[in-house]
Write a protein that holds these residues in place. Structure first.
Motif, PDB file in Angstrom:
ATOM      1  N   THR A 385     -13.678  93.327  45.303  1.00  0.00           N
ATOM      2  CA  THR A 385     -12.796  91.970  46.400  1.00  0.00           C
ATOM      3  C   THR A 385     -13.955  92.046  46.827  1.00  0.00           C
ATOM      4  O   THR A 385     -14.370  90.429  47.601  1.00  0.00           O
ATOM      5  CB  THR A 385     -11.116  92.156  46.346  1.00  0.00           C
ATOM      6  OG1 THR A 385     -11.108  93.802  47.354  1.00  0.00           O
ATOM      7  CG2 THR A 385     -10.713  92.248  44.996  1.00  0.00           C
ATOM      8  N   ILE A 389     -15.785  88.317  47.721  1.00  0.00           N
ATOM      9  CA  ILE A 389     -15.862  88.153  48.978  1.00  0.00           C
ATOM     10  C   ILE A 389     -16.973  87.167  49.358  1.00  0.00           C
ATOM     11  O   ILE A 389     -17.537  86.791  49.973  1.00  0.00           O
ATOM     12  CB  ILE A 389     -14.734  89.126  50.124  1.00  0.00           C
ATOM     13  CG1 ILE A 389     -13.737  88.737  49.625  1.00  0.00           C
ATOM     14  CG2 ILE A 389     -14.861  88.202  51.230  1.00  0.00           C
ATOM     15  CD1 ILE A 389     -12.724  89.996  50.746  1.00  0.00           C
ATOM     16  N   THR A 408      -7.064  90.615  51.627  1.00  0.00           N
ATOM     17  CA  THR A 408      -8.694  91.502  50.867  1.00  0.00           C
ATOM     18  C   THR A 408      -8.068  91.373  49.548  1.00  0.00           C
ATOM     19  O   THR A 408      -8.994  92.211  48.872  1.00  0.00           O
ATOM     20  CB  THR A 408      -9.300  91.734  51.122  1.00  0.00           C
ATOM     21  OG1 THR A 408      -8.415  93.045  51.623  1.00  0.00           O
ATOM     22  CG2 THR A 408      -9.958  91.800  52.649  1.00  0.00           C
ATOM     23  N   VAL A 413      -7.574  87.376  47.013  1.00  0.00           N
ATOM     24  CA  VAL A 413      -8.873  87.199  46.744  1.00  0.00           C
ATOM     25  C   VAL A 413      -9.801  85.453  45.783  1.00  0.00           C
ATOM     26  O   VAL A 413     -10.331  85.386  45.481  1.00  0.00           O
ATOM     27  CB  VAL A 413      -9.962  87.599  45.898  1.00  0.00           C
ATOM     28  CG1 VAL A 413     -11.331  87.524  46.166  1.00  0.00           C
ATOM     29  CG2 VAL A 413      -9.562  88.585  47.823  1.00  0.00           C
TER      30      VAL A 413
END
Length: 481
Positions: A385, A389, A408, A413
């Motif tokens: 993740t 991101i 997160t 996400v």
């Protein structure tokens, strides 16, 4: 140069269309006429592969499959959304007759069969033509996979009346062929730079492979290997020289800009208008609007149909994002006095000429922001993740909405990526495929997310038309119909 490309394409298609495709599988992809006219010299191959971009442009310009079943659109002044939008599909209503796809596939097959033994004075030119044909075939099959799932797999050239009546191949097997064709194309392209953004290239072959690999991972249980393939191909696209534009408005309005990887060419008097013709209002509909000068409208109902507007649900994706630079280049709410009326789409505003506004922006097939979000989605699928991101933020920062500060964890996400694709790629003919992919991946439930699917059991893939089934008894109907 562009007109030269289009002229060659139309000339080629005019000739290859002599091969009537009446049945598939019953489809007659080629005829003796085409075989006799073409492939007498090496100069015959380039116009032929160029001609195959004409049906490809038609498919790219069709909103029925990529958009109408999503949440993006609602009717405006006129009602032109189809039964697909209403989620009313059956073998006799809104069903697929895919003969045009197999006609295009047949042309790819014939070119590839004829070119392989043919001696070229320039081997690089031969390799580029072959690479484009492999990419085209992969594009057509990937399109069909996303529409009907299991798909007849025809790889041989047909030059007489003996057309095999093929059953549907498993989607996973067809996807293997798509990836194989793309890998072959990637190995054949003689350069990693662009020949034209209106033709397949090394970069756009990788963009298609990244998108197909993501579909394989989520819809066809391709798992980590497919997610990694998506990441690797996206990385190759990044290295090809494309870049995000600083001005979002120019993405859809400036031809061959540095963000576009592959697009379908449209220009006034060269072809019919693109699909945004349905979204442009015409003057008599918006007369009296307090913000008329900010609304892209056509003078007459010939050049603007006033049929589509952005849905409340798609508008809600921008809610609270007061700094989002994409909003004025996505929709504008018509104001009649103090009354808010239609929410007109401004993504593809067309071009203003002396006599009227015309819907002739290019239709984008791949651009870098799309590839960044594909890469983010693939990283999330791999439980990375942090990297997801990072790529999500590349798109958010260009939009002016700041970095992602939400959950997160993987589910959070993935939902953020899904929502970001809804904002970034609105009206770019991607949303229904996103919905199917994220539904299969467990991020959303399509049957609660899409308003017109609520309470229905309509399958996510399309039914085959009864005429197709009647012509070929080897075919089974799509599951659920």
């Amino acid at each position: 140069m562009i007109r030269k490309y289009i002229t060659a394409a139309l000339l080629s298609i005019a000739i290859i269309s002599l091969a009537s495709c009446d049945k598939l599988l019953e489809v007659e992809p080629e005829s003796q006429i085409t075989d006799q006219v073409y492939f007498q010299s090496e100069g015959d191959f380039a116009p032929y592969v160029t001609g195959i971009y004409v049906p490809m442009r038609t498919f790219a310009n069709n909103l029925v499959f990529g958009t109408e079943r999503s949440e993006e659109l609602i009717n405006a002044f006129n009602s032109r959304l189809t039964t697909a939008w209403s989620q009313i599909l059956s073998p006799t209503v809104g069903a697929v007759n895919y003969s045009n796809f197999y006609s295009a596939i047949g042309h790819c097959n014939l070119l590839l069969e004829k070119i392989k033994p043919f001696q070229f004075s320039n081997e690089a030119a031969k390799n580029r033509i072959m690479a484009e044909a492999y990419c085209q075939r992969a594009y057509f099959y990937f399109y069909l996979l996303r529409v009907i799932g299991d798909t007849p797999l025809m790889l041989q050239a047909i030059t007489d009346e003996n057309v095999p009546l093929l059953p549907r191949a498993k989607a996973a097997d067809v996807m293997k062929q798509v990836i194989s064709d793309l890998n072959t194309a990637i190995s054949l392209f003689p350069e990693k730079t662009y020949v034209s953004k209106y033709r397949f290239s090394y970069a756009s072959a990788h963009a298609l492979k990244a998108e197909a690999s993501l579909w394989s991972a989520k819809v066809l249980d391709g798992g980590a290997a497919a997610f990694n393939d998506a990441v690797s191909s996206a990385t190759e696209v990044e290295a090809s020289g494309v870049q995000l534009l600083s001005n979002f408005r120019e993405v859809n309005t400036v031809r061959t800009n540095n963000e576009v990887i592959l697009s379908a060419y449209f220009q006034r008097d060269e072809t019919n208008a693109n699909y945004a013709l349905n979204a442009l209002p015409f003057l008599s509909v918006v007369t009296g609007a307090a913000n008329l000068d900010s609304i892209p409208y056509a003078a007459t109902s010939t050049n603007g149909l006033g049929s589509y507007q952005i849905s409340t649900k798609s508008r809600a994706l921008f809610s609270g994002l007061t700094t989002d630079k994409r909003v004025p280049n996505t929709f504008i709410i018509e104001r009649q006095g103090t009354t808010q009326k239609y929410a007109w789409i401004t993504r593809l505003p067309g071009n203003k000429y002396v006599d009227d506004r015309i819907s002739d922006n290019d239709v984008i097939i791949f651009r870098l922001a799309d590839v960044f979000l594909i890469k983010a989605e693939a990283y999330a699928g791999l439980n990375n993740t942090g990297q997801a991101i990072e790529y999500l933020n590349k798109v958010r920062l260009r939009a002016g909405i700041g970095v992602y500060t939400g959950d997160t964890g993987k589910p959070g996400v993935e939902r953020a990526i899904f929502d970001e694709r809804g904002r970034e790629l609105f009206f770019e003919n991607k949303r229904w495929y996103d919905i199917v992919r994220f539904h299969k991946g467990g991020t959303i439930d399509a049957y609660t997310y899409v308003p017109n699917l609520a309470g229905k059991t309509t399958p996510l893939f399309w039914p085959l038309a009864t005429a197709v089934l009647a012509a070929n008894t080897s075919l089974d109907q799509t599951d659920g119909y």
